[in-house]
Design an enzyme around this catalytic site. Sequence first.
Site, PDB file in Angstrom:
ATOM      1  N   ASP A   1       0.727  -1.301  -0.144  1.00 46.21           N
ATOM      2  CA  ASP A   1       0.406  -0.139  -0.091  1.00 46.21           C
ATOM      3  C   ASP A   1       0.798   1.107  -0.454  1.00 46.21           C
ATOM      4  O   ASP A   1       2.041   1.456  -0.057  1.00 46.21           O
ATOM      5  CB  ASP A   1      -0.622   0.170   1.050  1.00 46.21           C
ATOM      6  CG  ASP A   1      -2.053   0.834   0.845  1.00 46.21           C
ATOM      7  OD1 ASP A   1      -1.656   1.854   0.066  1.00 46.21           O
ATOM      8  OD2 ASP A   1      -3.599   0.748   1.913  1.00 46.21           O
TER       9      ASP A   1
HETATM   10  C1  NOJ Z   1      -3.789   4.396   0.827  1.00 49.77           C
HETATM   11  C2  NOJ Z   1      -4.762   3.175   0.038  1.00 49.77           C
HETATM   12  O1  NOJ Z   1      -4.806   2.350   1.521  1.00 49.77           O
HETATM   13  C3  NOJ Z   1      -5.226   2.081  -0.872  1.00 49.77           C
HETATM   14  O2  NOJ Z   1      -6.246   2.099  -1.506  1.00 49.77           O
HETATM   15  C4  NOJ Z   1      -4.917   3.600  -2.110  1.00 49.77           C
HETATM   16  O3  NOJ Z   1      -4.919   2.512  -3.191  1.00 49.77           O
HETATM   17  C5  NOJ Z   1      -3.123   3.993  -2.198  1.00 49.77           C
HETATM   18  N1  NOJ Z   1      -3.403   4.051  -0.821  1.00 49.77           N
HETATM   19  C6  NOJ Z   1      -3.046   4.559  -3.214  1.00 49.77           C
HETATM   20  O4  NOJ Z   1      -3.743   6.210  -3.130  1.00 49.77           O
END
Ligand code: NOJ
Length: 698
Positions: free
Chosen positions: A228
Amino acid sequence: MADPPPEIDALVSELTRAEKLSLVCGTRDPDGTATGYLAGVGRLDIPPFRLVDGPLGVRAEGERSTAFPASLATAASFDPDLAREQAAAMAREATAHGQHALLAPGVNIVRVPHCGRNFEYLSEDPVLASDIGRALVEGIQSEDVVATVKHFVANNQETSRTTVSSDVDERTLRELYLPPFRATVEAGVGSVMTAYNRVNGTHMSDHETLVTDLLKDEWGFDGYVVSDWYGLETTVGAANAGMDLEMPGVPVEPEADDADEFEWPDGIPDATHAGLFGSPLAAAIDDGSVPAARLDDMVARVLGQMARIGLLDGAERTGELDSQRHRDLAERVAVRGTVLLENDGILPLSDDADVALVGPHVHEAKLGGGGSSETTPFHSQSPVDGLKERAAGSVTTARGIDAIESVSLFDLLPFVEGGRDDADSAPESEPSLSDAVDAAANADAAVVVVRDATTEARDRDTLSLPGRQDELVSAVAAANDRTIVVLRSGGPVETPWRDDVAAIVQSWYPGQADGDALASVLYGDRDPGGRLPVTFAPAETYPTSDDRRFPGVDGVAHYDEGIFVGYRHFDTTDTDPTYPFGHGRSYATFEYGDAVALDGGTIEVSIENVAGRRGREVVQAYVRPPSVDGIDRPHRELAGFESLSLSPGESRTVSLSLDDLAFSRYDTDRGWTVDTGEYTVEIARSAQDVRETVRIER
Ligand code: NOJ
């Protein structure tokens, strides 16, 4: 480590160390549209690779895309074919924006009703989440875009999401939290995104047991595992645990002098901590703490997915954006996800009814919740627009109370700008409760539109509607006993006035087609096809209404309730949920014939629409296991479902095939186990509305 295809192997062997590293650690997108970016290796005709959010539509920075309903609405359709269509459309839009991987779907189980991201997830039930998640992956990948299933695993709350440990036993993981991920791996998902949290004390990006042993070795996942965003904790631990790609790879550089002392708000990852798979990984390979072969495997996995979607062939990629079919689809999903919770007969409205349309946000489409899934549409339709266009009678509007403040992750992020402007074309006048009451009193029917406010990175404090919305509903209902409440929420909400109103419509976050979809359902042009993918109950009756379980104590969320989440929990208590899992009314009426069990685990049941209008039914099969000494099992578990539309008088035989998994439990010594004995299969309209039963010996 699985062997990569020979052409990928050959390509990897031509890459220099620096080029390999550039394929496993993101960098800045020169176009600025991607959420994550790899520059590629021009020398070897490896083009750039762009990854983009998210589950409700494409969030290419500074660009517009179709804003689909919340994932929970898609799941409420109980229709994998529809989910597949939506996902394919999102993928075509990603391609139109020059993107190659979509950071979707989110398949985490809705464990905590307060979770701020429930709207991005699918269900409290693993079978529904698996079937819809699998279809979403198939749809995305059918258009040659890499799907990214997230967030692996046990990411079920936003509070302290970057630090909390989800402490959960193996059986519960296997039976509840892992199945949707496994289903998408079986569907060939190209990428898995790890969660920010820890599981049983180990950060997910360091979790070798879950990432390598289970996901890659046991399930045979051959795509890449991406962190993530700012979600890698270590270099050596993560590389050896099986992480393949770090995103976004580039740190945010705070300008402020006191940036070092800056405290990141709860739920926001430290964005200065990035680039761990850059030079630190090179150093770790040099000192032998990460095998060089691991880097080759990481690169091969990324290249393998680029090859799978045809990116290495240099073929032209043409997408599709904001086409009529995408607009229609956004509306169709919104209608099909709408759940009619209550209806005393007031709905559908007659065309010429004079309607008072009341609520602080009736001039604005409810697009989604806050955070990385925020999509900016080309156009959207508010409830006012939708009803005015459809109604033959008058539509009078009144806001009634002050606006509900929306919250977004982007308001919480330091050093970063973003987020969507919710255009609200409302008149400037002050809202007044008495105007709303007067409008309602003078109308044939009052429609009150209310909402919650949820976002990534925050959980809700309460399941009550924010602001004075409950007061608004009660005041309108007192003025007009033909009051219909339209809920927009990212999960369960409390409805204390439900006995005083004539109908309740749950439309989750309906997306850009809000007004059209709402009018279509209210006037009965189409049947609201949705059923609840989550149980609605008073906040204090959920299994997580205990600090130890949620948000956890001393950094640990204890999943003590085990497999008893959602209806599995409510079936063991004396509390009747307000609206059970699977519940939803139709404008039509269906009669169920006798259910029969055929050889091989298929159940057949005939369904007849005995109403004078077309309607949609969702036939649900639950399995009740025999009791086995010393083994706790849920009273019933969803095993299969089928959504079907029937004309007046039409009858159809529905076949539900139940595989071994439908009868199994996970035994930590023996693995998936089917106990010998008599199982009851319930054919039902919800977890509490059983129409037919059949017995099966196993
Ligand atoms: C954090 C989020 O938890 C995730 O779902 C997302 O795809 C990424 N940021 C990128 O924005």
